[in-house]
Design a protein around this motif. Structure first.
Motif, mmCIF file in Angstrom:
data_model
loop_
_atom_site.group_PDB
_atom_site.id
_atom_site.type_symbol
_atom_site.label_atom_id
_atom_site.label_comp_id
_atom_site.label_asym_id
_atom_site.label_seq_id
_atom_site.Cartn_x
_atom_site.Cartn_y
_atom_site.Cartn_z
ATOM 1 N N VAL A 43 0.703 -1.443 -0.045
ATOM 2 C CA VAL A 43 -0.079 0.119 0.125
ATOM 3 C C VAL A 43 0.904 1.338 0.020
ATOM 4 N N TYR A 44 1.661 1.205 0.781
ATOM 5 C CA TYR A 44 2.717 2.581 0.955
ATOM 6 C C TYR A 44 3.550 2.659 -0.294
ATOM 7 N N ASN A 45 3.914 1.641 -0.911
ATOM 8 C CA ASN A 45 4.720 1.679 -2.327
ATOM 9 C C ASN A 45 4.037 2.611 -3.375
ATOM 10 N N VAL A 46 2.703 1.905 -3.274
ATOM 11 C CA VAL A 46 1.473 2.392 -4.305
ATOM 12 C C VAL A 46 1.357 3.974 -4.061
ATOM 13 N N LEU A 47 1.095 4.188 -2.731
ATOM 14 C CA LEU A 47 0.477 5.717 -2.530
ATOM 15 C C LEU A 47 1.999 6.623 -2.495
ATOM 16 N N TYR A 48 2.977 6.079 -2.413
ATOM 17 C CA TYR A 48 4.344 6.902 -2.622
ATOM 18 C C TYR A 48 4.338 7.268 -4.344
ATOM 19 N N GLU A 49 4.102 6.261 -4.920
ATOM 20 C CA GLU A 49 4.147 6.462 -6.294
ATOM 21 C C GLU A 49 3.160 7.455 -6.764
ATOM 22 N N LEU A 50 1.848 7.627 -6.105
ATOM 23 C CA LEU A 50 0.700 8.307 -6.585
ATOM 24 C C LEU A 50 0.890 9.761 -6.118
ATOM 25 N N TRP A 51 1.537 9.910 -5.172
ATOM 26 C CA TRP A 51 1.492 11.052 -4.497
ATOM 27 C C TRP A 51 2.947 11.656 -4.059
ATOM 28 N N GLY A 52 4.109 10.833 -4.079
ATOM 29 C CA GLY A 52 5.369 11.332 -3.806
ATOM 30 C C GLY A 52 5.674 11.783 -2.449
ATOM 31 N N LEU A 53 4.769 11.535 -1.352
ATOM 32 C CA LEU A 53 5.135 12.068 -0.072
ATOM 33 C C LEU A 53 6.457 10.967 0.324
ATOM 34 N N LYS A 54 7.519 11.588 0.836
ATOM 35 C CA LYS A 54 8.311 10.679 1.292
ATOM 36 C C LYS A 54 8.079 9.827 2.403
ATOM 37 N N VAL A 55 7.235 10.347 3.589
ATOM 38 C CA VAL A 55 6.858 9.471 4.622
ATOM 39 C C VAL A 55 6.568 8.074 3.927
ATOM 40 N N PHE A 56 5.786 7.775 2.927
ATOM 41 C CA PHE A 56 5.324 6.535 2.349
ATOM 42 C C PHE A 56 6.528 5.597 1.878
ATOM 43 N N LYS A 57 7.504 6.430 1.173
ATOM 44 C CA LYS A 57 8.650 5.948 0.777
ATOM 45 C C LYS A 57 9.501 5.262 1.876
ATOM 46 N N ASN A 58 9.723 5.821 2.887
ATOM 47 C CA ASN A 58 10.487 5.712 4.082
ATOM 48 C C ASN A 58 10.021 4.621 4.939
ATOM 49 N N ILE A 59 8.767 4.679 5.122
ATOM 50 C CA ILE A 59 7.871 3.607 5.706
ATOM 51 C C ILE A 59 7.627 2.420 5.028
ATOM 52 N N ALA A 60 7.654 2.314 3.727
ATOM 53 C CA ALA A 60 7.365 1.205 3.063
ATOM 54 C C ALA A 60 8.879 0.330 3.138
ATOM 55 N N GLN A 61 9.770 1.008 3.157
ATOM 56 C CA GLN A 61 11.296 0.573 3.220
ATOM 57 C C GLN A 61 11.404 -0.239 4.604
ATOM 58 N N ALA A 62 10.769 0.475 5.812
ATOM 59 C CA ALA A 62 10.716 -0.167 7.227
ATOM 60 C C ALA A 62 9.883 -1.274 7.073
ATOM 61 N N GLU A 63 8.639 -1.298 6.371
ATOM 62 C CA GLU A 63 7.837 -2.311 6.127
ATOM 63 C C GLU A 63 8.296 -3.700 5.542
ATOM 64 N N ALA A 64 9.313 -3.466 4.541
ATOM 65 C CA ALA A 64 10.103 -4.394 3.875
ATOM 66 C C ALA A 64 10.710 -5.306 4.602
ATOM 67 N N ARG A 65 11.847 -4.392 5.646
ATOM 68 C CA ARG A 65 12.333 -5.045 6.635
ATOM 69 C C ARG A 65 11.447 -5.915 7.639
ATOM 70 N N MET A 106 -9.196 3.973 -1.547
ATOM 71 C CA MET A 106 -9.404 5.084 -0.536
ATOM 72 C C MET A 106 -8.131 6.094 -0.699
ATOM 73 N N GLY A 107 -6.841 5.712 -0.583
ATOM 74 C CA GLY A 107 -5.727 6.381 -0.681
ATOM 75 C C GLY A 107 -5.203 7.087 -1.977
ATOM 76 N N SER A 108 -6.187 6.711 -3.043
ATOM 77 C CA SER A 108 -6.084 7.237 -4.475
ATOM 78 C C SER A 108 -6.788 8.618 -4.535
ATOM 79 N N GLU A 109 -7.810 8.757 -3.647
ATOM 80 C CA GLU A 109 -8.685 9.959 -3.502
ATOM 81 C C GLU A 109 -8.058 11.202 -3.355
ATOM 82 N N SER A 110 -7.208 11.208 -2.296
ATOM 83 C CA SER A 110 -6.639 12.659 -2.194
ATOM 84 C C SER A 110 -5.392 12.259 -1.320
ATOM 85 N N LEU A 111 -4.521 13.194 -0.988
ATOM 86 C CA LEU A 111 -3.309 13.176 -0.279
ATOM 87 C C LEU A 111 -3.746 12.901 1.165
ATOM 88 N N LEU A 112 -4.753 13.740 1.549
ATOM 89 C CA LEU A 112 -5.198 13.404 3.040
ATOM 90 C C LEU A 112 -5.750 12.039 3.252
#
Length: 186
Positions: A43-65, A106-112
């Motif tokens: 989910v976080y990887n998809v939302l990072y690709e969609l919105w570019g918000l760095k928190v999604f990328k950082n937490i997706a990396q933690a979720e990979a671990r 749900m996450g695709s509708e808006s950044l919020l």
């Protein structure tokens, strides 16, 4: 339509948390957490690709671990890996599959909305891990779960900071309000 989607979300979350809350065998709990951690990562990887918000990328990396940590338990104990070679957004557990599909929508509708998805995923992880930790576990499994729990609490705080930056509000739907405040105040 929005009200129907909210009812659907509540129903999915109830089913997902009820699945985790029944007394599972240790093997079933590990398999469940493997897919739940994969869900968060996907989910976080998809939302990072969609919105570019760095928190999604950082937490997706933690979720990979986290996903790898649970995989190490599966390999150590010789269990079947439910995630196997499944691609992004593909889950063996039907309830998690439905939840993933809904969260991405749900996450695709808006950044919020995307940030609220992050909060929802983390509060669900926290609740499930707390319930899995209520039974006697192998010491290594318990250590992995406690590390996952600490990570989910950190992620919840990170998403809540993003929510505040965006000026949004959030209704806790899995954790009770007091538990959420306790985590946010750490």
């Amino acid at each position: 339509m929005k009200r129907a989607m909210n009812v659907f979300l509540v129903l999915i979350i109830f089913i997902v948390t009820a699945t985790a809350s029944f007394t599972m065998s240790e093997e079933d709990g590990i398999a469940y957490m493997r897919e739940e951690e994969k869900l968060a990562q996907d989910v976080y990887n998809v939302l990072y690709e969609l919105w570019g918000l760095k928190v999604f990328k950082n937490i997706a990396q933690a979720e990979a671990r986290n996903t790898d940590a649970v995989l190490s338990l599966i390999e150590e104990f010789g269990y079947e890996d439910p995630a196997g070679q499944n691609g992004v957004g593909v889950f063996k557990n039907k309830e998690l599959q439905a939840l993933y599909d809904y969260l991405v929508e749900m996450g695709s509708e808006s950044l919020l909305g995307a940030v609220k998805v992050g909060l929802l995923v983390e509060e669900t992880d926290i609740k499930d891990l707390e319930e899995l930790l209520e039974v006697e576990l192998n010491a290594r499994t318990e250590r992995v779960y406690r590390n996952l729990l600490a990570g989910s609490e950190n992620h919840l705080r990170a998403f809540y900071r993003q929510l505040e930056k965006l000026g949004g509000d959030y209704n806790w739907s899995v954790l009770d309000f007091e538990r959420a405040l306790e985590i946010l105040s750490k």
